[in-house]
Design an enzyme around this catalytic site. Structure first.
Site: not given
Ligand SMILES: Cc1cc2nc3c(=O)[nH]c(=O)nc-3n(C[C@H](O)[C@H](O)[C@H](O)COP(=O)(O)OP(=O)(O)OC[C@H]3O[C@@H](n4cnc5c(N)ncnc54)[C@H](O)[C@@H]3O)c2cc1C
Length: 235
Positions: A131, A189, A215, A217-218
């Protein structure tokens, strides 16, 4: 001038879409315009290919702008200052797309984990008879089904012309977190086999981690959803 980090398949691209501030005197989103420009425009170069945790089929590198000059004919749309609006339209669709991918991966993992649970015998009986294993499968199924319903609903509403800014963020937030939990349970699993590369589950576990990051972050999805809710309530 500047560097856009981590661009997927940048080394394969012949064109880039980019956002640039065209009006330094207009602060915020309104001073930003969108462009489609050739990858070999003067002043544009690429960084090294990065070593990643997963998704090894897609390569990423930085796109570096060093006194890059982009002709005005590369402006996307007819007016300057509409770049941010354009970006938001693309992101809304992109978030639904990523959410659908998360649902697809989760369903594949659930199928694999269920088959494995039915086949794998320990002490004379399939592990799927326990289960506690069934509970993990049930949690996965429930969450994946919820995410599928969310994506279908938001997509239908978008197709009907509704503004689904909030809903697409809800989908991206829930579906990407959901597939992370499903991948984690699938590894559990499979037991030791879940940690070994031959079975494929280990690869999905690494591959799905990025869905919570790119696209938006959460945390960014939470911000969008919460801000929209408060704004709508005060309108
Ligand atoms: C494999 C890969 C492919 C990618 N491809 C593309 C692509 O094709 N085109 C493109 O444009 N980008 C691309 N990216 C970039 C990606 O979209 C960014 O890495 C992502 O949006 C996070 O931005 P950052 O790395 O600057 O993190 P940061 O902005 O530095 O964030 C770091 C942490 O801080 C948190 N944080 C930041 N700002 C805030 C806020 N205001 N409030 C609360 N929490 C916050 C975030 O949630 C995260 O947990 C890619 C990244 C990877 C790793």
């Amino acid at each position: 001038n500047g560097t856009k980090r981590y661009i997927t398949n940048a080394a394969k691209a012949s064109m880039f879409t980019l956002m640039a501030r065209t009006d330094p005197d207009t602060p915020g989103a309104k001073g930003v315009s969108a462009f489609v420009c050739p990858a070999d425009a003067p002043g544009i170069s690429l960084g090294k290919s990065e070593k990643k945790m997963g998704q090894q089929g897609a390569h990423i590198c930085d796109v570096i702008f060093d006194n890059a000059r982009i002709p005005a004919t590369c402006l996307l749309g007819e007016e300057e200052g509409k770049g941010f609006v354009t970006a938001m339209q693309v992101l809304e669709r992109g978030r639904l797309h990523i959410s659908a991918v998360c649902v697809g991966v989760a369903e594949r993992l659930i199928e694999d984990a269920t088959k494995y649970a039915a086949e794998r015998k320990q002490f004379g009986q399939p592990i799927g008879n326990h289960q506690l294993v069934q509970a993990m499968l049930a949690d996965c199924k429930t969450e994946a089904y919820a995410a599928r319903c969310m994506v279908m609903d938001a997509s239908k509403r978008r197709d009907a012309g509704e503004d689904v800014g909030t809903e697409s963020s809800c989908c991206k937030y829930f579906a990407s977190e959901m597939v992370g939990r499903v991948a984690d349970k699938a590894v559990q699993i499979f037991g030791g086999a879940g940690y070994v590369a031959d079975y494929g589950v280990e690869r999905f576990y690494r591959d799905v981690r990025i869905f919570r990051i790119y696209e938006g972050t959460s945390q960014i999805q939470q911000m969008i959803i919460g801000r929209n809710m408060v704004r709508e309530a005060s309108e």
